[in-house]
Design a protein around this motif. Structure first.
Motif, PDB file in Angstrom:
ATOM      1  N   LEU A 125     -35.163  32.478  76.104  1.00 16.79           N
ATOM      2  CA  LEU A 125     -34.219  31.818  77.013  1.00 16.79           C
ATOM      3  C   LEU A 125     -34.490  32.216  78.464  1.00 16.79           C
ATOM      4  CD1 LEU A 125     -30.883  32.377  75.043  1.00 16.79           C
ATOM      5  CD2 LEU A 125     -32.178  30.245  75.210  1.00 16.79           C
ATOM      6  N   SER A 126     -34.383  31.251  79.356  1.00 20.20           N
ATOM      7  CA  SER A 126     -34.424  31.558  80.782  1.00 20.20           C
ATOM      8  C   SER A 126     -33.066  32.120  81.182  1.00 20.20           C
ATOM      9  CB  SER A 126     -34.710  30.296  81.590  1.00 20.20           C
ATOM     10  OG  SER A 126     -33.639  29.374  81.458  1.00 20.20           O
ATOM     11  N   LEU A 127     -32.974  32.705  82.367  1.00 20.35           N
ATOM     12  CA  LEU A 127     -31.694  33.222  82.830  1.00 20.35           C
ATOM     13  C   LEU A 127     -30.651  32.107  82.942  1.00 20.35           C
ATOM     14  CD1 LEU A 127     -32.688  35.821  85.593  1.00 20.35           C
ATOM     15  CD2 LEU A 127     -31.836  36.274  83.285  1.00 20.35           C
ATOM     16  N   THR A 128     -31.085  30.918  83.342  1.00 21.41           N
ATOM     17  CA  THR A 128     -30.167  29.797  83.468  1.00 21.41           C
ATOM     18  C   THR A 128     -29.599  29.399  82.115  1.00 21.41           C
ATOM     19  OG1 THR A 128     -31.345  28.965  85.408  1.00 21.41           O
ATOM     20  CG2 THR A 128     -29.914  27.411  84.241  1.00 21.41           C
ATOM     21  N   ARG A 129     -30.486  29.315  81.090  1.00 23.50           N
ATOM     22  CA  ARG A 129     -30.023  28.948  79.746  1.00 23.50           C
ATOM     23  C   ARG A 129     -29.187  30.063  79.137  1.00 23.50           C
ATOM     24  NH1 ARG A 129     -34.858  27.279  76.127  1.00 23.50           N
ATOM     25  NH2 ARG A 129     -33.117  26.863  74.685  1.00 23.50           N
ATOM     26  N   LEU A 130     -29.549  31.311  79.439  1.00 19.78           N
ATOM     27  CA  LEU A 130     -28.767  32.436  78.943  1.00 19.78           C
ATOM     28  C   LEU A 130     -27.358  32.397  79.535  1.00 19.78           C
ATOM     29  CD1 LEU A 130     -28.800  35.016  77.227  1.00 19.78           C
ATOM     30  CD2 LEU A 130     -29.555  36.268  79.279  1.00 19.78           C
ATOM     31  N   ALA A 131     -27.267  32.053  80.826  1.00 14.77           N
ATOM     32  CA  ALA A 131     -25.961  31.942  81.474  1.00 14.77           C
ATOM     33  C   ALA A 131     -25.119  30.856  80.815  1.00 14.77           C
ATOM     34  CB  ALA A 131     -26.148  31.649  82.961  1.00 14.77           C
ATOM     35  N   ALA A 132     -25.754  29.729  80.488  1.00 19.22           N
ATOM     36  CA  ALA A 132     -25.033  28.623  79.866  1.00 19.22           C
ATOM     37  C   ALA A 132     -24.499  29.004  78.489  1.00 19.22           C
ATOM     38  CB  ALA A 132     -25.946  27.403  79.754  1.00 19.22           C
ATOM     39  N   ARG A 133     -25.253  29.817  77.769  1.00 17.88           N
ATOM     40  CA  ARG A 133     -24.848  30.187  76.407  1.00 17.88           C
ATOM     41  C   ARG A 133     -23.830  31.311  76.375  1.00 17.88           C
ATOM     42  NH1 ARG A 133     -29.677  29.899  71.920  1.00 17.88           N
ATOM     43  NH2 ARG A 133     -30.491  27.841  72.446  1.00 17.88           N
ATOM     44  N   THR A 134     -23.813  32.153  77.393  1.00 21.32           N
ATOM     45  CA  THR A 134     -22.942  33.328  77.354  1.00 21.32           C
ATOM     46  C   THR A 134     -21.700  33.208  78.232  1.00 21.32           C
ATOM     47  OG1 THR A 134     -24.155  34.435  79.151  1.00 21.32           O
ATOM     48  CG2 THR A 134     -24.902  34.840  76.895  1.00 21.32           C
ATOM     49  N   GLY A 135     -21.721  32.312  79.227  1.00 24.15           N
ATOM     50  CA  GLY A 135     -20.588  32.208  80.137  1.00 24.15           C
ATOM     51  C   GLY A 135     -20.658  33.163  81.309  1.00 24.15           C
ATOM     52  N   TYR A 136     -21.727  33.973  81.378  1.00 26.51           N
ATOM     53  CA  TYR A 136     -21.939  34.883  82.508  1.00 26.51           C
ATOM     54  C   TYR A 136     -23.088  34.318  83.333  1.00 26.51           C
ATOM     55  CZ  TYR A 136     -18.877  38.244  80.228  1.00 26.51           C
ATOM     56  OH  TYR A 136     -17.786  38.855  79.665  1.00 26.51           O
ATOM     57  N   SER A 137     -22.934  34.309  84.656  1.00 22.17           N
ATOM     58  CA  SER A 137     -23.882  33.626  85.531  1.00 22.17           C
ATOM     59  C   SER A 137     -25.270  34.253  85.486  1.00 22.17           C
ATOM     60  CB  SER A 137     -23.375  33.648  86.976  1.00 22.17           C
ATOM     61  OG  SER A 137     -23.419  34.968  87.490  1.00 22.17           O
ATOM     62  N   ALA A 138     -26.250  33.443  85.893  1.00 23.07           N
ATOM     63  CA  ALA A 138     -27.624  33.928  85.944  1.00 23.07           C
ATOM     64  C   ALA A 138     -27.754  35.111  86.896  1.00 23.07           C
ATOM     65  CB  ALA A 138     -28.564  32.795  86.374  1.00 23.07           C
TER      66      ALA A 138
END
Length: 251
Positions: A31-44
């Motif tokens: 996962l990229s940081l952007t996709r990780l942010a989308a999945r976790t609710g915490y910003s990139a």
């Protein structure tokens, strides 16, 4: 796989092991940081801080990362071990920064009191379990046995002179104000605090989006509420507050 920068040299070995584990989970997920942010609710931007060792993530962020990256029948056990390692890292982090704020930025509610009575043997067992899972047993056991570890409640931010904020809503010239700050352009982001943050939290509450309380601290819950507001008002979603977010919340 990301080419990670070397972690700050002053970090405790337990924290280094914990951040290394977060990096391995992130890399393994692809996962990229952007996709990780989308999945976790915490910003990139928050994940960039967590993965660079500049800020220790709250337990909720660790659980969200595990849910997004850990799979298989042993997922629950792996998540428990990751949280145990996080707890050991949080103790080391607080011990190295006894007067600094912690990543959770939570007010000290009565609800945290039960954590103060947990027996040290329980924490030691958690540390040893985490060590077996992540090959950090020797370091964690040494820290746990060498000194009595602070309890979970010791990681709560300590405010020498607590400030109480209230939301007194007034509409002036077509804009809403809550009585803490009249700003319409101050830039706010995670780790900031003060009356401007309290004003933001009041406006989020007025919009029906809970920031987790009005305490003047811009923590993960407030960041999540800002993201929700930015999505609702079709703004750039970055978890930071600027003129456009202020205008939407005051409108």
């Amino acid at each position: 796989m990301a080419r990670w920068k070397e972690l700050p040299g002053e970090l405790d070995p337990v924290v280094v092991e914990f951040v290394g584990q977060l990096r391995r989970l992130k890399d393994g997920s692809g996962l990229s940081l952007t996709r990780l942010a989308a999945r976790t609710g915490y910003s990139a931007s928050s994940w960039e801080r967590y993965l660079s060792g500049r800020l220790l993530p709250p337990a909720a962020a660790v659980e969200a990362l595990a849910a997004a990256t850990v799979g298989g029948t042993g997922a629950d056990l792996d998540t428990a071990r990751l949280l145990a390692l996080h707890e050991a890292a949080a103790d080391a982090w607080q011990r190295d920064r006894p007067s600094g704020r912690t990543p959770d930025h939570e007010p000290p509610p009565v609800a945290v009191a039960p954590a103060a009575v947990r027996r040290p043997v329980t924490r030691l067992r958690l540390y040893l379990t985490a060590g077996a899972a992540f090959a950090a047993g020797a370091v964690i056991a040494g820290v746990a046995v060498g000194s009595e570890m602070p309890t979970g409640s010791a990681r709560t931010a300590v405010v020498a002179h607590p400030v109480t904020y209230a939301c007194t809503y007034v509409r002036k010239a077509g804009a809403w104000y809550a009585g803490n700050s009249a700003t319409s352009n101050d830039a706010l982001e995670v780790d900031m605090s003060g009356p401007e943050v309290a004003e933001l939290q009041c406006l989020l509450q007025r919009a029906g989006i809970s920031p987790g309380g009005v305490d003047g601290n811009f923590g993960p819950l407030t960041e999540s509420a800002v993201i929700t507001a930015q999505k609702r008002y079709h703004l750039d979603v970055d978890g930071r507050v600027g003129p456009h977010t202020w205008a939407a919340l005051r409108g």
